[in-house]
Design an enzyme around this catalytic site. Structure first.
Site, PDB file in Angstrom:
ATOM      1  N   ASP A 151       0.806  -1.224   0.000  1.00 27.68           N
ATOM      2  CA  ASP A 151       0.000   0.000   0.000  1.00 27.68           C
ATOM      3  C   ASP A 151       0.839   1.274   0.000  1.00 27.68           C
ATOM      4  O   ASP A 151       0.504   2.239  -0.683  1.00 27.68           O
ATOM      5  CB  ASP A 151      -0.917   0.032   1.233  1.00 27.68           C
ATOM      6  CG  ASP A 151      -2.109  -0.889   1.076  1.00 27.68           C
ATOM      7  OD1 ASP A 151      -2.471  -1.205  -0.070  1.00 27.68           O
ATOM      8  OD2 ASP A 151      -2.679  -1.295   2.101  1.00 27.68           O
ATOM      9  N   TYR A 402     -12.640  -1.444  -3.945  1.00 29.62           N
ATOM     10  CA  TYR A 402     -13.113  -0.199  -3.356  1.00 29.62           C
ATOM     11  C   TYR A 402     -14.219   0.405  -4.224  1.00 29.62           C
ATOM     12  O   TYR A 402     -14.318   0.156  -5.426  1.00 29.62           O
ATOM     13  CB  TYR A 402     -11.966   0.810  -3.256  1.00 29.62           C
ATOM     14  CG  TYR A 402     -11.044   0.629  -2.073  1.00 29.62           C
ATOM     15  CD1 TYR A 402     -10.985  -0.562  -1.356  1.00 29.62           C
ATOM     16  CD2 TYR A 402     -10.198   1.667  -1.671  1.00 29.62           C
ATOM     17  CE1 TYR A 402     -10.138  -0.711  -0.281  1.00 29.62           C
ATOM     18  CE2 TYR A 402      -9.331   1.528  -0.597  1.00 29.62           C
ATOM     19  CZ  TYR A 402      -9.309   0.339   0.094  1.00 29.62           C
ATOM     20  OH  TYR A 402      -8.472   0.201   1.158  1.00 29.62           O
TER      21      TYR A 402
END
Length: 469
Positions: A151, A402
């Protein structure tokens, strides 16, 4: 004059005429070259294809379009006065969702130069909509895509491209160095927020019209992070929500009011037992509503709404139609956190309409696959699981990821209301598939009060790629 003299005279005349003609041709070539140099000397470097570039001069948009004709770029300019995106209208009444864009980035990236990305989102000005995304400093099907499941790295940057286009080095604009980000337009310029740095001391860099205007330092020294979707602008002020602290326990949450790239006010939420991450925010009738991710202990979504003075209210969506992932099966909801399967989570969104709510969610209760939109006419305040509309977006057999909200202001659409829209990330690669990389494409929809259709619009790329074999 004898014959020899005649021949010499005629030859001399022809030679003179030839020399004069040659000099005229050389002069003509020089004149064309000088004229071309003057015409193109002050223009930008030639590009291999057509492109539009928007610059800003004294609060006026200058839309510059380069048209490639016979390898010569001709520049045309059309000035468009800036506006203030008021945000005072209500959300448009809608009955369903019409497909707006699909970039097919992974499919195209198997053979073309496409960025490895995650966390794409869409934001619109009064002139255009753009897809923003966090790159990994690498291209698909290239050695540097190895390990991009991570990330936070110093190679991640926020970039943007026209909505619906695959993100490539040829159509994308650098915005900020960032592993967490947000962006929005106030009617005059783009505001970008890019967070980068170490977990114990990250800094958010605010840019307005591409120029650094302010910074926000991590106040809890525990992974400062923001929305991964657009901030919301009302009457020239833009608003964003940030989190600092544990991802699995009580953290600290702040709302920031930003004007022309400068923080003018901030408020820390008094929210014990609440957990806010990756909020999806939108304006509605002059106020802001944010629907967020509870990564601590809620399988329903927390919300915060506030006015332009940052006076706020907090709560959880009460519906028994749960919006997070993982989550239990639909049942009896709660206006506080619903604990079963409440740990972890995924970025998502909802749109409030009075006591009702449009809920976007994965189809699967335990994996990031499938996507659907559900209308619960009493779901903002009621705890039952009854709903009246379900629209399919991605089949449960296909990967999703997402999702988040964005809006189109009346200044863009010409409507008398704010059009609600959403995007869905379609994650491919690691950790679920046998590749060395993690990336995604995206799809988006906008609310309409006319006919719509449910279907499945998956990513569609065939994996693995050559680099994975």
């Amino acid at each position: 004059m004898n014959p020899n003299q005649k021949i010499i005279t005629i030859g001399s005349i022809c030679m003179v005429i030839g020399i004069v003609s040659l000099m005229l041709q050389i002069g003509n070539i020089i004149s064309i070259w000088v004229s071309h140099s003057i015409q193109t000397g002050n223009q930008h470097q030639a590009e291999p294809c057509n492109q539009s570039i928007i610059t800003y001069e004294n609060n006026t948009w200058v839309n510059q379009t380069y048209v490639n004709i016979s390898n010569t770029n001709f520049l045309t300019e059309k000035a468009v006065a800036s506006v203030t995106l008021a945000g005072n209208s209500s959300l448009c009444p809608i009955s369903g969702w019409a497909v707006y864009s699909k970039d097919n980035g992974i499919r195209i990236g198997s053979k073309g130069d496409v960025f490895v990305i995650r966390e794409p989102f869409i934001s619109c000005s009064h002139l255009e909509c753009r897809t923003f995304f966090l790159t990994q400093g690498a291209l698909l099907n290239d050695k540097h895509s190895n390990g991009t499941v991570k990330d936070r790295s110093p190679y991640r940057t926020l970039m943007s491209c026209p909505v619906g286009e695959a993100p490539s080095p040829y159509n994308s604009r650098f915005e900020s160095v960032a592993w967490s980000a947000s962006a929005c337009h106030d009617g005059t310029s783009w505001l970008t927020i890019g967070i980068s740095g170490p977990d114990n001391g990250a800094v958010a860099v605010l840019k307005y019209n591409g120029i650094i205007t302010d910074t926000i330092k991590s106040w809890r020294n525990n992974i400062l992070r923001t929305q991964e979707s657009e901030c919301a602008c009302v009457n020239g002020s833009c608003f964003t929500v940030m989190t600092d602290g544990p991802s699995n326990g009580q953290a600290s949450y702040k709302i920031f009011k930003i004007e022309k790239g400068k923080v003018v006010k901030s408020v820390e939420l008094n929210a014990p037992n609440y957990h806010y991450e990756e909020c999806s925010c939108y304006p509605d009738a002059g106020e802001i509503t944010c629907v967020c991710r509870d990564n601590w202990h809620g399988s329903n979504r927390p919300w915060v709404s506030f006015n332009q003075n940052l006076e706020y209210q907090i709560g959880y969506i009460c519906s028994g139609v749960f919006g997070d992932n993982p989550r239990p099966n639909d049942g009896t909801g709660s206006c506080g956190p619903v604990s079963p399967n409440g740990a972890y989570g995924i970025k998502g969104f909802s749109f409030k309409y009075g006591n009702g709510v449009w809920i976007g969610r994965t189809k699967s209760t335990n994996s990031r696959s499938g996507f659907e939109m559900i209308w619960d006419p009493n779901g903002w305040t009621g705890t039952d699981s009854n709903f009246s509309v379900k629209q399919d977006i991605v089949a449960i057999t296909d990967w999703s990821g997402y999702s988040g909200s964005f809006v189109q202001h009346p200044e863009l659409t010409g409507l008398d209301c704010i059009r609600p829209c959403f995007w869905v990330e379609l994650i491919r690669g690691r950790p679920k598939e046998s590749t060395i990389w993690t990336s995604g494409s995206s799809i988006s929809f906008c609310g309409v009060n006319s006919d719509t259709v449910g279907w499945s619009w998956p990513d569609g790329a065939e994996l693995p790629f050559t680099i994975d074999k």
